[in-house]
Scaffold this motif. Structure first.
Motif, mmCIF file in Angstrom:
data_model
loop_
_atom_site.group_PDB
_atom_site.id
_atom_site.type_symbol
_atom_site.label_atom_id
_atom_site.label_comp_id
_atom_site.label_asym_id
_atom_site.label_seq_id
_atom_site.Cartn_x
_atom_site.Cartn_y
_atom_site.Cartn_z
ATOM 1 N N TYR A 111 0.814 -1.228 0.000
ATOM 2 C CA TYR A 111 0.000 0.000 0.000
ATOM 3 C C TYR A 111 0.846 1.277 0.000
ATOM 4 C CZ TYR A 111 -2.875 3.769 1.830
ATOM 5 O OH TYR A 111 -3.482 4.990 2.015
ATOM 6 N N VAL A 143 -9.847 4.023 -0.804
ATOM 7 C CA VAL A 143 -9.215 4.123 0.511
ATOM 8 C C VAL A 143 -10.168 4.881 1.434
ATOM 9 C CG1 VAL A 143 -7.252 5.106 1.781
ATOM 10 C CG2 VAL A 143 -6.884 4.093 -0.482
ATOM 11 N N GLY A 176 -4.403 8.526 10.411
ATOM 12 C CA GLY A 176 -4.883 8.282 9.050
ATOM 13 C C GLY A 176 -5.671 9.475 8.534
ATOM 14 N N PHE A 177 -5.035 10.332 7.716
ATOM 15 C CA PHE A 177 -5.670 11.560 7.229
ATOM 16 C C PHE A 177 -6.669 11.266 6.121
ATOM 17 C CE2 PHE A 177 -5.719 15.246 4.333
ATOM 18 C CZ PHE A 177 -6.093 16.253 5.209
ATOM 19 N N GLY A 178 -6.294 10.397 5.165
ATOM 20 C CA GLY A 178 -7.199 10.059 4.061
ATOM 21 C C GLY A 178 -7.648 11.283 3.299
ATOM 22 N N MET A 179 -8.932 11.619 3.409
ATOM 23 C CA MET A 179 -9.469 12.804 2.745
ATOM 24 C C MET A 179 -9.587 13.976 3.714
ATOM 25 S SD MET A 179 -12.322 10.891 0.433
ATOM 26 C CE MET A 179 -13.077 12.390 -0.182
ATOM 27 N N ILE A 207 -12.393 13.720 8.851
ATOM 28 C CA ILE A 207 -12.535 13.852 10.317
ATOM 29 C C ILE A 207 -11.675 14.996 10.834
ATOM 30 C CG2 ILE A 207 -10.779 12.146 11.014
ATOM 31 C CD1 ILE A 207 -12.989 11.484 13.270
ATOM 32 N N GLU A 264 0.074 10.352 9.599
ATOM 33 C CA GLU A 264 -0.213 9.851 8.245
ATOM 34 C C GLU A 264 1.056 9.231 7.664
ATOM 35 O OE1 GLU A 264 -2.913 9.348 6.183
ATOM 36 O OE2 GLU A 264 -1.343 8.428 4.979
ATOM 37 N N TRP A 267 1.989 5.100 12.244
ATOM 38 C CA TRP A 267 1.708 5.360 13.655
ATOM 39 C C TRP A 267 2.570 4.481 14.551
ATOM 40 C CZ3 TRP A 267 0.196 1.338 16.630
ATOM 41 C CH2 TRP A 267 -0.431 0.253 16.017
ATOM 42 N N GLN A 268 2.921 3.295 14.028
ATOM 43 C CA GLN A 268 3.735 2.389 14.832
ATOM 44 C C GLN A 268 5.095 3.011 15.157
ATOM 45 O OE1 GLN A 268 1.975 1.699 12.086
ATOM 46 N NE2 GLN A 268 1.327 -0.429 11.966
ATOM 47 N N ASP A 312 -8.225 5.304 12.054
ATOM 48 C CA ASP A 312 -8.937 4.849 10.848
ATOM 49 C C ASP A 312 -7.936 4.669 9.717
ATOM 50 O OD1 ASP A 312 -10.864 4.317 8.906
ATOM 51 O OD2 ASP A 312 -11.295 6.435 8.550
ATOM 52 N N LEU A 331 -0.507 -2.258 7.420
ATOM 53 C CA LEU A 331 0.545 -1.712 8.287
ATOM 54 C C LEU A 331 0.224 -1.945 9.743
ATOM 55 C CD1 LEU A 331 0.772 1.751 6.536
ATOM 56 C CD2 LEU A 331 1.826 -0.355 5.865
HETATM 57 C C1 LIG Z 1 -9.540 5.377 5.505
HETATM 58 S S1 LIG Z 1 -8.317 6.612 5.341
HETATM 59 C C2 LIG Z 1 -8.701 7.693 6.675
HETATM 60 C C3 LIG Z 1 -9.832 8.574 6.345
HETATM 61 C C4 LIG Z 1 -10.056 9.665 7.373
HETATM 62 N N1 LIG Z 1 -10.651 9.129 8.580
HETATM 63 C C5 LIG Z 1 -10.943 10.761 6.825
HETATM 64 O O1 LIG Z 1 -11.834 11.193 7.555
HETATM 65 O O2 LIG Z 1 -10.764 11.170 5.675
HETATM 66 C C6 LIG Z 1 -6.892 5.760 5.964
HETATM 67 C C7 LIG Z 1 -5.639 6.607 6.016
HETATM 68 O O3 LIG Z 1 -4.730 5.969 6.912
HETATM 69 C C8 LIG Z 1 -3.429 6.057 6.370
HETATM 70 N N2 LIG Z 1 -2.633 4.986 6.999
HETATM 71 C C9 LIG Z 1 -2.693 3.672 6.725
HETATM 72 N N3 LIG Z 1 -1.872 2.992 7.540
HETATM 73 C C10 LIG Z 1 -1.288 3.901 8.352
HETATM 74 C C11 LIG Z 1 -0.344 3.811 9.416
HETATM 75 N N4 LIG Z 1 0.176 2.648 9.804
HETATM 76 N N5 LIG Z 1 0.035 4.931 10.035
HETATM 77 C C12 LIG Z 1 -0.467 6.130 9.660
HETATM 78 N N6 LIG Z 1 -1.359 6.284 8.654
HETATM 79 C C13 LIG Z 1 -1.772 5.180 8.017
HETATM 80 C C14 LIG Z 1 -3.679 5.901 4.883
HETATM 81 O O4 LIG Z 1 -2.591 6.343 4.097
HETATM 82 C C15 LIG Z 1 -4.920 6.738 4.685
HETATM 83 O O5 LIG Z 1 -4.603 8.070 4.423
#
Ligand SMILES: C[S@@+](CC[C@H](N)C(=O)[O-])C[C@H]1O[C@@H](n2cnc3c(N)ncnc32)[C@H](O)[C@@H]1O
Length: 271
Positions: free
Chosen positions: A138, A160, A188-191, A194, A210, A237-238, A257, A263
């Motif tokens: 990913y 995602v 997890g920033f995504g879009m 939140i 992120e 985050w780990q 999220d 990961l």
């Molecule tokens: C489902 S999206 C989050 C959506 C977010 N809650 C929103 O409101 O838009 C998941 C996000 O977590 C990030 N992510 C995945 N694994 C991660 C990790 N181990 N540590 C930090 N970020 C991670 C992804 O790159 C992605 O941007």
């Protein structure tokens, strides 16, 4: 048996108009019709039933194996269709179904990792269909925000994150920010859905963790590093959390999220 293009269209029409007997006949002939999408538009039976507001049919299709998170050519999933049409019972059904799939998949993943054969009791009856996001590569994939701002897609065009989850994210933000001056963390920033909701509630400290470089780039391009009280931690985050803990950072609430199970294994860390 190869699905017949005309029957794919018949299935879509039957789902739009609620002709359950046609749906049943087609599924009896070939269960694959539950998940077949229109070649041109990408419309799926579940999207058709969601638009029509047919809750019972949506449930039936999900149980028959229709993928809850399939997207059409515009990157819209059944949840988008239900949201646009304001069929909130169907939105809830899809969110519930998706959450269940994520939990079960996580359990299966842990089972294969740990060699533990004790699956949760709900697993034998539940279907896990078209789960897109458990991808070991990913972080190396190119991600893409769709032009209409409706979704964040991975390299296989799997979602995602999607805009229709906004009400859910807002509700989570309210829970996290249940009073003024809170110190909150989102993993997890995504879009940024939140995070935008959290910003509106004016946290005293707002940490965003992120891991994906494309998402991080987007965060910087849209000025998230300059927002009030925001601190971005770029990395998994780990890796980030132990550093924050060593700094003595304390939070009132943490929202987690990340994409399902990738990961991985939040549950192993007690933070
Ligand atoms: C489902 S999206 C989050 C959506 C977010 N809650 C929103 O409101 O838009 C998941 C996000 O977590 C990030 N992510 C995945 N694994 C991660 C990790 N181990 N540590 C930090 N970020 C991670 C992804 O790159 C992605 O941007």
């Amino acid at each position: 048996m190869e699905p017949d293009t005309q029957k794919v269209k018949d299935m879509l029409e039957a789902c739009s108009s609620g002709k359950l007997h046609v749906v049943e006949t087609l599924l009896k002939e070939n269960p694959v019709y539950a998940s077949q999408q229109d070649m041109e538009t990408g419309a799926s039976p579940l999207m058709a039933a969601a638009t029509a507001g047919n809750l019972a049919l949506c449930q039936y299709l999900l149980e028959a194996g229709a993928p809850w998170n399939a997207v059409d050519r515009q990157g819209q999933c059944a949840g988008n269709y239900a949201t646009t049409a304001e069929h909130w019972a169907i939105v809830n059904l899809l969110v519930e179904w998706g959450t269940r799939a994520e939990l079960i998949l996580g359990a299966i993943e842990r089972t294969s990792r740990d060699g533990n054969t004790n699956l949760p009791s709900s697993a034998p009856n539940a279907r896990v269909e078209h789960e897109p996001s458990t991808k070991p590569d990913y972080l190396r994939q190119r991600l893409q925000y769709t032009e209409d701002g409706q979704a964040l897609l991975d390299a296989d065009n799997d979602a995602v994150m999607m805009e229709w989850e906004r009400p859910l994210m807002k509700a989570h933000a309210q829970v996290l920010m249940d009073g003024p001056g809170k110190r909150v963390m989102n993993i997890g920033f995504g879009m940024g859905i939140i995070d935008s909701a959290l910003q509106e509630l004016q946290p005293e400290l707002h940490i965003i963790v992120e891991a994906h470089p494309d998402v991080y780039k987007r965060m910087l391009a849209s000025g998230w590093d300059k927002k009030p009280n925001v601190r971005i931690c770029f990395g998994k985050w780990q890796d980030c959390l132990p550093k924050l803990i060593a700094e003595g950072v304390e939070m009132d609430g943490v929202f987690y999220d990340t994409v399902s199970g990738i990961l991985n294994h939040f549950e192993q860390h007690h933070v």
